[in-house]
Enzyme design. Structure first.
Site, PDB file in Angstrom:
ATOM      1  N   ASP A 139       0.735  -1.344   0.040  1.00  0.00           N
ATOM      2  CA  ASP A 139       0.061  -0.123   0.058  1.00  0.00           C
ATOM      3  C   ASP A 139       0.855   1.200   0.039  1.00  0.00           C
ATOM      4  O   ASP A 139       1.458   1.745   0.979  1.00  0.00           O
ATOM      5  CB  ASP A 139      -0.960  -0.119   1.308  1.00  0.00           C
ATOM      6  CG  ASP A 139      -1.880   1.061   1.209  1.00  0.00           C
ATOM      7  OD1 ASP A 139      -2.058   1.819   0.187  1.00  0.00           O
ATOM      8  OD2 ASP A 139      -2.593   1.423   2.199  1.00  0.00           O
TER       9      ASP A 139
ATOM     10  N   ASP B 135      -0.762   5.747  -6.878  1.00  0.00           N
ATOM     11  CA  ASP B 135      -1.259   4.959  -5.668  1.00  0.00           C
ATOM     12  C   ASP B 135      -1.457   3.416  -6.225  1.00  0.00           C
ATOM     13  O   ASP B 135      -1.811   2.934  -7.544  1.00  0.00           O
ATOM     14  CB  ASP B 135      -2.832   5.130  -5.505  1.00  0.00           C
ATOM     15  CG  ASP B 135      -3.092   4.334  -4.008  1.00  0.00           C
ATOM     16  OD1 ASP B 135      -2.212   3.757  -3.400  1.00  0.00           O
ATOM     17  OD2 ASP B 135      -4.313   4.153  -4.103  1.00  0.00           O
TER      18      ASP B 135
END
Ligand SMILES: *[C@@H]1O[C@H](CO)[C@@H](O)[C@H](O)[C@H]1NC(C)=O
Ligand SMILES: *[C@@H]1O[C@H](CO)[C@@H](O)[C@H](O)[C@H]1NC(C)=O
Ligand SMILES: *[C@@H]1O[C@H](CO)[C@@H](O)[C@H](O)[C@H]1NC(C)=O
Length: 469
Positions: free
Chosen positions: A153, A349
């Protein structure tokens, strides 16, 4: 006559202010790209039939050898190869992915919201049973190491694993980490620097407790400790991680999360890494790639400045100045570029699937793509995708090329698979960008697939190296 012409120009300009921001892309960018329809459909059929027992065995041999002594390398897997989809049709897999993706975007917006004005009114929903995380790597936690699949992440900093005894743990594929079996487990004191750096912490009997909540209702709470984390053959000692005794929500399957964000507590920061990079394999593929730390940027990488937000250090921003579709290049309006408040900008991301573009930008791009695909049969909208095609009678199609144009004139040309994706196994494909009303735009992992994305933290650069998983 002359005033009439002037008036005419004013009307044209006024009717379409964005026309001013349209130009033509550099000549070396191909105007069209071929999408292999048959191969894409084939993958949608395979992903539902991965042989999990074979996969699990392969993952046990997860460390990769590295020639360079300082480089750390870990295998990286798609979610589909870790957890057998429960879906019998690719369409329902697509719909659940999109639902998960919406939850992810809400998480990012909510996470950044606490640091800013209240424009980001994202609804808070309870964690769905879908599970989050699209890409995973396996590390060892403790001494001797307990293997743990970790969600990768880049949108958060704190790494954590579910820990026994569980007040509440969700189901995971590996046994839950038990601190009793590790000789290197050390609780952090409340006075420790690491504890002081937490956004949300508490003190119990002098020991540090952490809490990370994700905007979609999921959270993890437990002891903040230092542990040994093993990557391949290398053991890294005294890494601050969360030992989560109460974990709710979206991380089903994985033992925890590896926080790769830009903050001081993130995993790369604690390793003192000068760089890290990942190459995201096709989400429907059971092949693997690597997550690497301290490897130099590839020589052929398209490098652009890595931008930060002065009030929220976690996100990695890039200066995306334009998007081209075929022979049209749309420049992003200036006001949407800034990463500092009022919080525009483009975050890159790993956890968001589909790139989110501000509505006005999305509409220019979509309109141009539709114009360039008039010869293809249109299909009904699918969930968040409003531009879909029926390609069931085709084996391959020619579509406009889509490229990202970064500051400094750097161009990343996408593969057709990065923006025209199958949503079922019978030939429906959709244009994989989504419009957002939030000021923050996000470059998602569908658009990053197949490209090695390198974060040069020492020199504040992001590198994109296409076709290098
Ligand atoms: C999956 O793997 C198992 C064990 O290796 C094997 O017995 C089985 O035939 C495989 N199934 C398929 C569909 O390949
Ligand atoms: C760890 O060891 C202690 C002391 O032996 C025991 O009370 C506790 O239940 C153990 N915890 C777990 C999760 O096994
Ligand atoms: C990173 O640097 C800090 C401060 O110099 C040091 O204490 C720590 O051991 C280093 N971590 C690693 C994994 O090398």
């Amino acid at each position: 006559m002359a005033p009439l012409i002037v008036l005419f120009i004013i009307i044209i300009g006024g009717a379409s202010p964005l026309a001013q921001s349209r130009t033509t892309p550099p000549h070396h960018i191909p105007k069209t790209t071929i999408l292999d329809v048959t191969a894409s459909i084939q993958k949608t059929l395979q992903v539902l039939n991965f042989n999990q027992s074979k996969q699990q065995q392969q993952h046990l041999l997860s460390s990769t050898s590295s020639s360079s002594s300082s480089k750390l390398s870990l295998q990286l897997h798609s979610r589909a190869s870790l957890q057998k989809p429960t879906h019998t049709h690719y369409k329902s897999l697509t719909l659940s992915r999109l639902e998960r993706d919406s939850a992810r975007v809400r998480t990012l917006l909510t996470r950044s919201r606490s640091f800013r004005v209240s424009e980001f009114e994202a609804p808070i929903i309870s964690g769905t049973s879908q599970g989050s995380g699209e890409y995973f790597s396996r590390v060892g936690i403790g001494h001797p190491p307990t293997p743990a699949y970790m969600v990768l992440d880049t949108g958060s900093d704190i790494s954590w694993v579910q820990c026994a005894p569980c007040q509440s743990c969700y189901r995971q594929s590996d046994p839950i980490f038990n601190p009793n079996t590790s000789s290197s487990f050390k609780p952090l004191s409340c006075a420790s620097t690491h504890c002081q750096l937490l956004d949300q912490s508490q003190c119990r009997h002098g020991n540090c407790l952490y809490e990370v909540s994700y905007g979609d209702g999921s959270y993890t709470v437990g002891e903040f400790v230092t542990e040994t984390v093993t990557i391949g053959q290398r053991s890294l000692t005294n890494i601050a991680i969360g030992c989560g005794h109460d974990n709710q929500g979206l991380f089903i399957g994985a033992a925890g999360l590896l926080g790769l964000g830009g903050g001081t507590l993130s995993f790369p920061a604690q390793l003192n890494s000068t760089t890290f990079s990942y190459c995201l394999v096709d989400r429907d593929s059971d092949s693997s790639s690597t997550l690497e730390f301290d490897a130099p940027l590839p020589h052929d990488a398209v490098t652009v400045p890595l931008r930060r937000n002065s009030e929220y250090e976690t996100f990695y921003y890039v200066g995306l100045e334009g998007i081209s579709v075929g022979d049209e290049l749309f420049l992003i309006p200036e006001g949407l570029l800034e990463s500092d408040p009022p919080w525009g900008g483009f975050v890159i991301d790993s956890g968001t699937a589909v790139t989110r573009l501000r509505r006005e930008v999305y509409e220019m791009v979509r309109t141009a793509f539709v114009r360039g695909t008039e010869q293809l049969g249109a299909a009904r909208a699918v969930s968040l995708f409003d531009t879909c095609y029926d390609l069931s009678s085709m084996s391959s199609v020619m579509v406009p090329t889509v490229s990202f144009h970064f500051e400094g004139g750097k161009v990343l040309t996408l593969d057709a698979n990065n923006y025209l994706i199958p949503v079922d196994s019978v030939g429906t494909f959709c244009f994989a960008f989504i419009s957002t009303n939030s000021p923050l735009s996000i470059i998602g992992n569908v658009q990053q697939q197949g490209t090695r994305v390198s974060f040069d933290l020492a020199n504040s650069l992001i590198g994109f190296t296409p076709k290098s998983c």
